[in-house]
Design a protein around this motif. Sequence first.
Motif, PDB file in Angstrom:
ATOM      1  N   UNK A 131     -53.282  33.257  66.233  1.00  0.00           N
ATOM      2  CA  UNK A 131     -54.512  33.554  65.449  1.00  0.00           C
ATOM      3  C   UNK A 131     -54.688  34.814  65.232  1.00  0.00           C
ATOM      4  N   UNK A 132     -54.411  35.322  64.093  1.00  0.00           N
ATOM      5  CA  UNK A 132     -54.667  36.866  63.626  1.00  0.00           C
ATOM      6  C   UNK A 132     -56.039  37.313  63.931  1.00  0.00           C
ATOM      7  N   UNK A 133     -56.090  38.435  64.505  1.00  0.00           N
ATOM      8  CA  UNK A 133     -57.497  39.054  64.578  1.00  0.00           C
ATOM      9  C   UNK A 133     -57.889  39.653  63.015  1.00  0.00           C
ATOM     10  N   UNK A 134     -59.185  40.101  63.103  1.00  0.00           N
ATOM     11  CA  UNK A 134     -59.791  40.523  61.698  1.00  0.00           C
ATOM     12  C   UNK A 134     -59.051  41.844  61.508  1.00  0.00           C
ATOM     13  N   UNK A 135     -58.861  42.482  62.756  1.00  0.00           N
ATOM     14  CA  UNK A 135     -58.421  43.981  62.642  1.00  0.00           C
ATOM     15  C   UNK A 135     -57.063  43.875  62.006  1.00  0.00           C
ATOM     16  N   UNK A 136     -56.190  42.862  62.429  1.00  0.00           N
ATOM     17  CA  UNK A 136     -54.783  42.624  62.088  1.00  0.00           C
ATOM     18  C   UNK A 136     -54.959  42.516  60.498  1.00  0.00           C
ATOM     19  N   UNK A 137     -55.581  41.346  60.120  1.00  0.00           N
ATOM     20  CA  UNK A 137     -55.723  41.109  58.547  1.00  0.00           C
ATOM     21  C   UNK A 137     -56.240  42.334  58.017  1.00  0.00           C
ATOM     22  N   UNK A 138     -56.903  43.034  58.260  1.00  0.00           N
ATOM     23  CA  UNK A 138     -57.585  44.437  57.700  1.00  0.00           C
ATOM     24  C   UNK A 138     -56.342  45.142  57.548  1.00  0.00           C
ATOM     25  N   UNK A 139     -55.601  45.467  58.534  1.00  0.00           N
ATOM     26  CA  UNK A 139     -54.534  46.392  58.497  1.00  0.00           C
ATOM     27  C   UNK A 139     -53.415  46.105  57.585  1.00  0.00           C
ATOM     28  N   UNK A 140     -53.073  44.733  57.416  1.00  0.00           N
ATOM     29  CA  UNK A 140     -52.121  44.507  56.526  1.00  0.00           C
ATOM     30  C   UNK A 140     -52.460  44.406  55.179  1.00  0.00           C
ATOM     31  N   UNK A 141     -53.772  44.256  55.105  1.00  0.00           N
ATOM     32  CA  UNK A 141     -54.252  44.407  53.683  1.00  0.00           C
ATOM     33  C   UNK A 141     -54.720  45.730  53.306  1.00  0.00           C
TER      34      UNK A 141
END
Length: 151
Positions: A3-13
């Motif tokens: 389950x990816x964290x918001x921070x992880x998704x924000x970093x990739x984006x």
Amino acid sequence: MLHPSKRLLFAIEAVLDIAYHGGSQPVQSGDISSRQGIPRRYLEQVLQHLVRSGILAGHRGPRGGYLLGRERRRINIGEIVRAVRQFEGTPDPIETASGSRVGLEVVRPLWRDLQQKMLDELDAVTLEDLCQKAQQAGIRTDAQARLDFSI
């Protein structure tokens, strides 16, 4: 990790935004925030950590911002995931020493294997791959006017 964290998704984006829109010019965090809808309070922390990890390079000054630390074909998504997990600093519950024998000898090894397979898959995806997908999806970029022909 499944389950990816918001921070992880924000970093990739954010890293993808820099790869796709930056070309050879630094991308300012305000532009990333506007394009991706990422709150600046999260974005600046993540970008600074990615600079310390070597994924990004920061440039100061009025025309400063962020560039990729390496060519986009040499940065994979698994690397970003590992950097953000380190930054988040939350312990992985799979690695705790306590638990039942079934949990320690059956469930956790299963989960470790799944995580490793997912990281292996993410290691196979580069920023170049994602930039090509964005281009195929018709997402507009200004970077084509500022192409970087470095080898």
